[in-house]
Design an enzyme around this catalytic site. Structure first.
Site, PDB file in Angstrom:
ATOM      1  N   ASP A  98       0.089   1.800  -5.186  1.00 39.54           N
ATOM      2  CA  ASP A  98       0.808   1.325  -6.366  1.00 39.54           C
ATOM      3  C   ASP A  98       1.059  -0.178  -6.404  1.00 39.54           C
ATOM      4  OD1 ASP A  98       2.654   0.990  -4.366  1.00 39.54           O
ATOM      5  OD2 ASP A  98       3.872   2.723  -4.916  1.00 39.54           O
ATOM      6  N   HIS A 210      12.154  -5.146   1.676  1.00 41.23           N
ATOM      7  CA  HIS A 210      11.332  -6.166   1.028  1.00 41.23           C
ATOM      8  C   HIS A 210      11.162  -5.988  -0.475  1.00 41.23           C
ATOM      9  CE1 HIS A 210       7.850  -3.622   0.097  1.00 41.23           C
ATOM     10  NE2 HIS A 210       8.177  -2.960   1.168  1.00 41.23           N
TER      11      HIS A 210
HETATM   12  C1  UD1 Z   1       3.695  -6.173  -2.182  1.00 39.42           C
HETATM   13  C2  UD1 Z   1       3.570  -5.062  -3.219  1.00 39.42           C
HETATM   14  C3  UD1 Z   1       4.555  -3.926  -2.907  1.00 39.42           C
HETATM   15  C4  UD1 Z   1       4.410  -3.452  -1.471  1.00 39.42           C
HETATM   16  C5  UD1 Z   1       4.509  -4.632  -0.530  1.00 39.42           C
HETATM   17  C6  UD1 Z   1       4.262  -4.191   0.881  1.00 39.42           C
HETATM   18  C7  UD1 Z   1       3.024  -5.740  -5.527  1.00 39.42           C
HETATM   19  C8  UD1 Z   1       3.528  -6.263  -6.788  1.00 39.42           C
HETATM   20  N1  UD1 Z   1       3.923  -5.605  -4.534  1.00 39.42           N
HETATM   21  O1  UD1 Z   1       4.977  -6.745  -2.335  1.00 39.42           O
HETATM   22  O2  UD1 Z   1       4.298  -2.849  -3.784  1.00 39.42           O
HETATM   23  O3  UD1 Z   1       5.435  -2.525  -1.185  1.00 39.42           O
HETATM   24  O4  UD1 Z   1       3.523  -5.625  -0.891  1.00 39.42           O
HETATM   25  O5  UD1 Z   1       4.705  -5.120   1.810  1.00 39.42           O
HETATM   26  O6  UD1 Z   1       1.866  -5.470  -5.411  1.00 39.42           O
HETATM   27  N2  UD1 Z   1       3.418 -13.412   2.148  1.00 39.42           N
HETATM   28  C9  UD1 Z   1       2.855 -14.194   3.122  1.00 39.42           C
HETATM   29  N3  UD1 Z   1       1.969 -13.594   3.979  1.00 39.42           N
HETATM   30  C10 UD1 Z   1       1.644 -12.288   3.927  1.00 39.42           C
HETATM   31  C11 UD1 Z   1       2.245 -11.498   2.931  1.00 39.42           C
HETATM   32  C12 UD1 Z   1       3.115 -12.084   2.039  1.00 39.42           C
HETATM   33  O7  UD1 Z   1       3.125 -15.368   3.234  1.00 39.42           O
HETATM   34  O8  UD1 Z   1       0.847 -11.814   4.745  1.00 39.42           O
HETATM   35  C13 UD1 Z   1       4.366 -14.045   1.201  1.00 39.42           C
HETATM   36  C14 UD1 Z   1       3.659 -14.955   0.175  1.00 39.42           C
HETATM   37  O9  UD1 Z   1       4.468 -16.050  -0.111  1.00 39.42           O
HETATM   38  C15 UD1 Z   1       3.599 -14.037  -1.062  1.00 39.42           C
HETATM   39  C16 UD1 Z   1       4.904 -13.288  -0.931  1.00 39.42           C
HETATM   40  O10 UD1 Z   1       5.042 -13.041   0.466  1.00 39.42           O
HETATM   41  O11 UD1 Z   1       3.486 -14.793  -2.248  1.00 39.42           O
HETATM   42  C17 UD1 Z   1       5.016 -11.999  -1.681  1.00 39.42           C
HETATM   43  O12 UD1 Z   1       3.885 -11.158  -1.494  1.00 39.42           O
HETATM   44  P1  UD1 Z   1       3.478 -10.116  -2.658  1.00 39.42           P
HETATM   45  O13 UD1 Z   1       2.279  -9.351  -2.232  1.00 39.42           O
HETATM   46  O14 UD1 Z   1       3.430 -10.815  -3.965  1.00 39.42           O
HETATM   47  O15 UD1 Z   1       4.747  -9.162  -2.758  1.00 39.42           O
HETATM   48  P2  UD1 Z   1       5.389  -8.155  -1.739  1.00 39.42           P
HETATM   49  O16 UD1 Z   1       6.846  -8.234  -1.935  1.00 39.42           O
HETATM   50  O17 UD1 Z   1       4.808  -8.360  -0.395  1.00 39.42           O
HETATM   51  N1  UDP Z   2       4.926  -2.086   9.233  1.00 38.19           N
HETATM   52  C1  UDP Z   2       4.300  -2.824  10.229  1.00 38.19           C
HETATM   53  N2  UDP Z   2       4.941  -3.914  10.729  1.00 38.19           N
HETATM   54  C2  UDP Z   2       6.165  -4.292  10.300  1.00 38.19           C
HETATM   55  C3  UDP Z   2       6.783  -3.562   9.261  1.00 38.19           C
HETATM   56  C4  UDP Z   2       6.119  -2.465   8.731  1.00 38.19           C
HETATM   57  O1  UDP Z   2       3.203  -2.480  10.658  1.00 38.19           O
HETATM   58  O2  UDP Z   2       6.684  -5.285  10.807  1.00 38.19           O
HETATM   59  C5  UDP Z   2       4.227  -0.916   8.679  1.00 38.19           C
HETATM   60  C6  UDP Z   2       5.029   0.358   8.574  1.00 38.19           C
HETATM   61  O3  UDP Z   2       5.000   1.086   9.791  1.00 38.19           O
HETATM   62  C7  UDP Z   2       4.341   1.076   7.448  1.00 38.19           C
HETATM   63  C8  UDP Z   2       3.937  -0.060   6.524  1.00 38.19           C
HETATM   64  O4  UDP Z   2       3.923  -1.234   7.338  1.00 38.19           O
HETATM   65  O5  UDP Z   2       3.168   1.713   7.874  1.00 38.19           O
HETATM   66  C9  UDP Z   2       4.899  -0.213   5.390  1.00 38.19           C
HETATM   67  O6  UDP Z   2       4.624  -1.382   4.714  1.00 38.19           O
HETATM   68  P1  UDP Z   2       5.666  -2.091   3.755  1.00 38.19           P
HETATM   69  O7  UDP Z   2       7.045  -1.711   4.151  1.00 38.19           O
HETATM   70  O8  UDP Z   2       5.294  -3.529   3.744  1.00 38.19           O
HETATM   71  O9  UDP Z   2       5.287  -1.516   2.333  1.00 38.19           O
HETATM   72  P2  UDP Z   2       5.668  -0.188   1.530  1.00 38.19           P
HETATM   73  O10 UDP Z   2       5.408   0.991   2.391  1.00 38.19           O
HETATM   74  O11 UDP Z   2       7.099  -0.302   1.139  1.00 38.19           O
HETATM   75  O12 UDP Z   2       4.799  -0.255   0.331  1.00 38.19           O
END
Ligand code: UD1
Ligand code: UDP
Length: 382
Positions: A98, A210
């Site tokens: 999603d 998050h």
């Molecule tokens: C995204 C997904 C959310 C999912 C989450 C898992 C959308 C809209 N949101 O949210 O559904 O639950 O990932 O974690 O698709 N960033 C880094 N390095 C990384 C990852 C993120 O620097 O490896 C920082 C960047 O500044 C980025 C920000 O985090 O712009 C947000 O990342 P983004 O993928 O937009 O949103 P999430 O809150 O991670």
């Molecule tokens: N996870 C991980 N390292 C972390 C935090 C989470 O490997 O420091 C794993 C966790 O075990 C799960 C997945 O990441 O498998 C969940 O991802 P996240 O919480 O970012 O996204 P969501 O499930 O809410 O979409």
């Protein structure tokens, strides 16, 4: 028979954890060519998962920018996907879950008239702003998808109610397949902070938080609740691997850093995270994936949200909604810390989300759908 070219598309940490085992399962099938296109919506957190699973993508859109907006992600994915589809020429595209990558990946495949399979299909809250934007991403992806791989029968029921009756398969969640490869009783942490954690009678609480809909006041309340729990309970240690989102990190720095017994660490590699969860006492989280993993490991979960699209573990008694109000979170957590009976009621292993064979069922379903196998695979029953 010509090989079916299946291109799996993913970009964030949870999608990668749940898709890597599937990409490998597809690669092991003689009728398929398994290709992998990452959007890198997450850069570091994606690369960490790829390393744990030893997977090298065939195409990398490398779209992540700091503080990216939803429009940034969607538009950059769409443009990048045009090139990926032109270069890899898939017969089928698979997307997961999603995220914005999921929706943009499905939409792009549709623009190119390539059939779409949706892995982790049919989850719903029926509130389009919670979770935001994930609920709408799911609904829109379901509209585009030609095959729907539902983790549970409840997810299939949701799709049936929406009038979708074709090519629905109940498979279990691939996250349980992943968990089976990572958790080991003799696992040794390579993250130094984890080896240094005080043990001996301490209750380890694992925290993650998050979600976009928790940005602002809810995330502040959650941090203050965590601070209070740590200050009031000398027998706990809170470990919180903090998501790389700058919005999350600023809130955590402001309201939680410096509290006693709170360990704020960088995101953990998946195998470290899964084994830490296996050894913890309690999980506090707003994550979707953790709500599926912790019950399988027999760990109670308090969900730091107002709703959940994962009612199966709530029904099984291992997950409870704690909401985003400071007092409510503290009361519910402290009950589980001090009341052994209340804790034992929640701490039992259940597996409503799968038996570790979801990838096999998804691959079987695609084989059946494309004429590589006669029998339709049996649906997963919890
Ligand atoms: C995204 C997904 C959310 C999912 C989450 C898992 C959308 C809209 N949101 O949210 O559904 O639950 O990932 O974690 O698709 N960033 C880094 N390095 C990384 C990852 C993120 O620097 O490896 C920082 C960047 O500044 C980025 C920000 O985090 O712009 C947000 O990342 P983004 O993928 O937009 O949103 P999430 O809150 O991670
Ligand atoms: N996870 C991980 N390292 C972390 C935090 C989470 O490997 O420091 C794993 C966790 O075990 C799960 C997945 O990441 O498998 C969940 O991802 P996240 O919480 O970012 O996204 P969501 O499930 O809410 O979409």
């Amino acid at each position: 028979m010509k090989k079916l070219r299946i291109m799996s598309v993913f970009g964030t940490r949870p999608e990668a954890i749940k898709m890597c085992p599937l990409v490998k399962e597809l690669a092991a099938r003689p009728g398929f060519e398994s290709l992998c296109c990452v959007t890198a919506q997450h850069r570091q957190m994606l690369d960490s998962v790829l390393e744990v699973f030893g997977l090298r993508p065939d195409w990398d859109l490398d779209i992540m920018t700091p503080r990216q907006t939803l429009s940034d992600i969607t538009s950059r994915c769409l443009l990048g996907m045009d090139e990926a589809i032109a270069a890899l020429r898939p017969d089928v595209v698979l997307v997961h879950g999603d995220t914005s990558t999921t929706f943009a990946g499905a939409l792009s495949a549709y623009y190119h008239q390539v059939p779409v399979g949706h892995v982790e299909a049919g989850l719903r809250t029926y509130d389009k702003y919670a979770p935001f934007p994930e609920e709408m991403n799911r609904v829109l992806t379901s509209s585009i998808a030609d095959m729907h791989f539902c983790p549970t029968s409840g997810n299939r029921e949701n799709l049936l109610r929406e009038g979708r009756s074709q090519n629905l398969f109940v498979t279990g969640n691939t996250v349980i397949d992943a968990l089976k490869t990572t958790v080991r009783p003799d696992y040794r942490f390579s993250t130094e902070e984890l080896n240094r954690l005080p043990c001996g009678g301490k209750k380890l609480i694992l925290v993650t938080c998050h979600r976009r809909e928790n940005y602002g006041e809810p995330m502040k309340n959650i941090c203050l609740a965590l601070r209070q729990i740590a200050e009031e309970n000398q027998d706990v240690e809170l470990v919180y691997p903090v998501h790389l989102s700058p919005v999350v990190r600023e809130t955590v720095d402001r309201y939680l850093r410096g509290a006693p017994r709170v360990h704020l660490i960088d995101p953990l590699p998946t195998d470290e995270m899964h084994n830490l969860m296996d050894r913890c006492y309690l999980v506090l989280t707003d994550s979707g994936g953790l709500q599926e993993e912790a019950p399988a490991l027999g760990k109670p979960v308090l969900v730091l949200r107002r709703e959940t699209e994962r009612p199966e573990a709530v029904a099984a008694g291992t997950v409870k909604l704690a909401g985003v109000v400071q007092d409510d979170i503290v009361t519910m957590a402290e009950r589980l810390i001090s009341d052994k009976e209340a804790y034992e009621k929640m701490a039992h292993a259940v597996n409503p989300y799968g038996d570790g064979n979801a990838c096999r069922r998804i691959a079987d379903a695609i084989e059946w759908r494309y004429g590589f196998r006669k029998e339709r695979p049996a649906d997963y029953e919890a």
